[in-house]
Scaffold this motif. Structure first.
Motif, mmCIF file in Angstrom:
data_model
loop_
_atom_site.group_PDB
_atom_site.id
_atom_site.type_symbol
_atom_site.label_atom_id
_atom_site.label_comp_id
_atom_site.label_asym_id
_atom_site.label_seq_id
_atom_site.Cartn_x
_atom_site.Cartn_y
_atom_site.Cartn_z
ATOM 1 N N PRO A 1 2.692 5.894 8.864
ATOM 2 C CA PRO A 1 4.077 6.362 8.775
ATOM 3 C C PRO A 1 4.855 6.112 10.068
ATOM 4 O O PRO A 1 4.394 6.431 11.162
ATOM 5 C CB PRO A 1 3.927 7.871 8.515
ATOM 6 N N GLY A 2 6.050 5.484 9.944
ATOM 7 C CA GLY A 2 6.937 5.286 11.080
ATOM 8 C C GLY A 2 6.459 4.276 12.103
ATOM 9 O O GLY A 2 6.987 4.215 13.217
ATOM 10 N N GLN A 3 5.480 3.459 11.769
ATOM 11 C CA GLN A 3 4.912 2.518 12.729
ATOM 12 C C GLN A 3 5.850 1.343 12.996
ATOM 13 O O GLN A 3 6.462 0.804 12.083
ATOM 14 C CB GLN A 3 3.580 1.984 12.200
ATOM 15 N N THR A 4 5.968 0.945 14.255
ATOM 16 C CA THR A 4 6.664 -0.300 14.621
ATOM 17 C C THR A 4 5.824 -1.037 15.657
ATOM 18 O O THR A 4 5.106 -0.419 16.450
ATOM 19 C CB THR A 4 8.067 -0.043 15.213
ATOM 20 N N PRO B 1 10.216 -5.199 13.723
ATOM 21 C CA PRO B 1 8.897 -5.634 13.249
ATOM 22 C C PRO B 1 7.948 -4.451 13.076
ATOM 23 O O PRO B 1 7.836 -3.594 13.950
ATOM 24 C CB PRO B 1 8.412 -6.557 14.372
ATOM 25 N N THR B 2 7.249 -4.426 11.933
ATOM 26 C CA THR B 2 6.294 -3.356 11.658
ATOM 27 C C THR B 2 5.214 -3.838 10.703
ATOM 28 O O THR B 2 5.497 -4.590 9.763
ATOM 29 C CB THR B 2 6.980 -2.121 11.052
ATOM 30 N N PHE C 1 -7.465 10.562 9.098
ATOM 31 C CA PHE C 1 -6.730 9.294 9.118
ATOM 32 C C PHE C 1 -6.634 8.760 10.542
ATOM 33 O O PHE C 1 -6.383 9.495 11.488
ATOM 34 C CB PHE C 1 -5.319 9.497 8.552
ATOM 35 N N GLY C 2 -6.840 7.445 10.674
ATOM 36 C CA GLY C 2 -6.746 6.832 11.994
ATOM 37 C C GLY C 2 -6.752 5.320 11.906
ATOM 38 O O GLY C 2 -6.398 4.725 10.875
ATOM 39 N N THR D 1 0.875 -1.171 0.000
ATOM 40 C CA THR D 1 0.000 0.000 0.000
ATOM 41 C C THR D 1 0.916 1.225 0.000
ATOM 42 O O THR D 1 2.141 1.109 -0.101
ATOM 43 C CB THR D 1 -0.925 0.032 1.228
ATOM 44 N N ARG D 2 0.334 2.390 0.141
ATOM 45 C CA ARG D 2 1.112 3.633 0.073
ATOM 46 C C ARG D 2 2.145 3.749 1.193
ATOM 47 O O ARG D 2 3.069 4.565 1.090
ATOM 48 C CB ARG D 2 0.161 4.824 0.115
#
Length: 327
Positions: free
Chosen positions: A237-240, A231-232, A140-141, A93-94
């Motif tokens: 954006p920037g999620q782990t 792991p993500t 966004f959420g 995805t984006r």
């Protein structure tokens, strides 16, 4: 078989073998006991192969994210079923990084499995457009994160009935393998009807630390870059994972102590002292209420996960029956 001199004779675990022992000549030593990771590798491979055989399934589809869970699942499947029976699919995805796509392709090439890239952003964008038309003020959420996972799940399930996939894998009896692990199942860190789909869960009874051990055992099939990577889910954006949950080195001891060893909740904080120390112990103890809350509130989600092999003292489901409410 034991002998008076203390030697043993025995067959290898999780493998069919005929062993002849000359009792007059004495026994050969028992083969070196496999490590936990070696044991898991054999157990999960045999369990996958036999379960699919008994269900009449012959080939599998695995969503390759470039992460460690999908890498281990694909490696075990390729090793036990044969690489020609495993289709790896990247579903960007984006928010998907080029690193994820590169690692997924490298792994597929290393294992020799067929590999395809199928964009999940198109169905995701369509679902967003429908939401925004109805609720133009939305932002966004979590809804958007879950929609990405569900877009991927929808596409993976579509592949199981797609004739082109049947031709590619040489069979029309195709199933999706779930790639979730026990740490995620315990805390509800997965999306229903998204990454929670599948006919079978290889890692469903493996805490994340065991998945890492399996990945190291599968060296050569799982790229080193996958093991080193944080792991993500790459849904924002920037999620782990560990930023959203807790470092797995702290989360898994809590879950192992409470879920797998059947220790009472009242002694959990004290029992963790057997596994952790110093700042790590203090952080884990402070996180106990949150982890217990996640564990309690995720029972309804766990009931809807694919079944998995039991490879721990206490698995979710038959090994741990609790009511959906009133906990």
């Amino acid at each position: 078989m034991a002998f008076p001199d203390g030697s043993w004779a025995g067959a290898e675990p999780f493998r069919e073998e005929v062993l002849l022992v000359d009792t007059a000549a004495g026994a050969r030593p028992w083969p070196q006991e496999p490590s936990e990771a070696q044991w898991l590798r054999r157990a999960l491979g045999l369990g996958l192969r036999e379960n699919l055989d008994k269900q009449g399934l012959e080939a599998v589809v695995v969503g390759l994210s470039g992460g460690i869970d999908s890498a281990v699942v694909a490696a075990v499947a390729a090793e036990s079923l044969g690489p020609e029976r495993v289709l790896g699919v990247a579903l960007p995805t984006r928010f998907t990084s080029q690193e994820s796509l590169d690692l997924a392709e490298v792994q597929a090439r290393t294992m020799g499995i067929p590999f395809r890239v199928m964009g999940a952003d198109e169905p995701f964008a369509g679902a967003l457009a429908a939401l925004e038309a109805t609720f133009p003020e939305r932002s966004f959420g979590l809804t958007d994160e879950n929609l990405q996972s569900r877009s991927r799940g929808m596409l993976l399930m579509a592949l199981t009935s797609e004739p082109a996939v049947h031709r590619l894998l040489g069979s029309s009896r195709v199933a999706v393998l779930n790639t979730g692990n026990k740490s995620e199942a315990a805390t509800g860190y997965f999306t229903l009807y998204g990454d929670g789909i599948g006919a079978f869960g290889i890692l469903g009874d493996c805490l994340k630390q065991r998945v890492f051990a399996l990945a190291r055992e599968l060296e050569g099939l799982v790229p080193a870059g996958v093991i080193r990577r944080k792991p993500t889910a790459e849904l924002a954006p920037g999620q782990t994972d560990e930023a959203s949950l807790l470092p797995y080195a702290l989360l898994d001891p809590i879950l192992a102590t409470f879920v797998e060893t059947r220790r009472p909740f009242e002694s959990l904080a004290e029992d963790l002292g057997e596994l952790l120390e110093g700042e790590a112990l203090a952080t884990a103890r402070a996180a106990i209420p949150r982890v217990m809350r996640l564990l309690r509130n995720s029972e309804f989600k766990r009931r809807q996960l694919p079944f998995a092999l039991k490879v721990s003292p206490r698995a979710f489901g038959r090994g741990r029956r609790v009511p959906l409410t009133g906990l």
